[in-house]
Design a protein around this motif. Structure first.
Motif, short mmCIF file in Angstrom:
data_model
loop_
_atom_site.label_atom_id
_atom_site.label_comp_id
_atom_site.label_asym_id
_atom_site.label_seq_id
_atom_site.Cartn_x
_atom_site.Cartn_y
_atom_site.Cartn_z
N HIS A 1 1.86 4.46 -6.35
CA HIS A 1 0.66 3.83 -5.81
C HIS A 1 0.95 3.38 -4.38
N VAL A 2 0.00 3.59 -3.52
CA VAL A 2 0.09 3.10 -2.16
C VAL A 2 -1.02 2.09 -1.97
N MET A 3 -0.65 0.88 -1.55
CA MET A 3 -1.65 -0.16 -1.32
C MET A 3 -1.74 -0.39 0.17
N ILE A 4 -2.94 -0.34 0.69
CA ILE A 4 -3.17 -0.58 2.10
C ILE A 4 -3.87 -1.92 2.20
N VAL A 5 -3.28 -2.84 2.95
CA VAL A 5 -3.84 -4.17 3.11
C VAL A 5 -3.96 -4.48 4.60
N TRP B 1 6.90 -9.73 1.75
CA TRP B 1 7.06 -8.39 1.20
C TRP B 1 8.20 -7.67 1.89
N GLU B 2 8.89 -6.83 1.14
CA GLU B 2 9.98 -6.03 1.68
C GLU B 2 9.46 -4.66 2.10
N LYS B 3 9.78 -4.27 3.32
CA LYS B 3 9.37 -2.96 3.82
C LYS B 3 10.31 -1.91 3.27
N ILE B 4 9.74 -0.89 2.60
CA ILE B 4 10.59 0.14 2.00
C ILE B 4 10.38 1.51 2.61
N GLY B 5 9.43 1.65 3.54
CA GLY B 5 9.22 2.96 4.16
C GLY B 5 7.97 2.98 5.00
N ASN B 6 7.74 4.11 5.67
CA ASN B 6 6.56 4.32 6.50
C ASN B 6 5.85 5.56 6.05
#
Length: 159
Positions: A137-141, A148-153
């Motif tokens: 799932h990709v959540m766009i906010v 939150w921890e950034k895990i990728g782009n």
């Protein structure tokens, strides 16, 4: 007849001199209007459920309050209500003296809450399912939580 009226007038003036100015103008509670877009969001004040938007909540003036508004599928909204000294307290010090000031301090009538209303704009989560896996799932906010921890782009590719 004039003597009776004079005694009544003196009695009323004596009562007013013992009452506090802010308590007369401001009650110990302040009515706060809470609205949201979209409506029917759940409202908690200091972790107590109060109802759904739109609603009016009576809050004690002598305390700071935290209001949380939630609706499934939307980012929660939170606001802090802070107590500020009301301008009426200075009139009370001049006319009501120490007794009036003490009554206002005890009841909280010497304060006003800010802000005086909330109109929460709730932002929805947009969920996109990946075609490769139903577990992804990709959540766009619009406003990410700093915790939150950034895990990728995500990078757009030309087809």
């Amino acid at each position: 007849m004039k003597k009776g009226f004079l005694m009544q007038l003196l009695g009323v003036l004596a009562l007013l001199s013992m009452a506090s100015c802010s308590t007369i103008v401001n009650s110990p509670k302040q009515s706060i209007a809470i609205t949201s877009n979209p409506t029917d969001a759940y409202v908690w004040v200091d972790q107590y459920y109060m109802g759904t938007t739109p609603l009016i909540v009576d809050m004690r003036r002598k305390d700071n309050h935290v209001v949380r508004i939630e609706l499934e599928g939307f980012q929660p909204f939170e606001a802090v209500f802070s107590k500020r000294l009301s301008g009426w307290v200075f009139g009370n010090i001049a006319f009501g003296g120490i007794i009036g000031f003490a009554i206002d301090a005890i009841t909280g009538s010497m304060y006003r809450l800010t802000p005086d209303q909330i109109n929460a704009e709730l932002y929805s989560y947009q969920v996109v399912h990946s075609k490769k896996s139903e577990d992804t799932h990709v959540m766009i906010v619009l406003n990410p939580d700093p915790a939150w921890e950034k895990i990728g782009n995500l990078v757009a590719r030309n087809p």
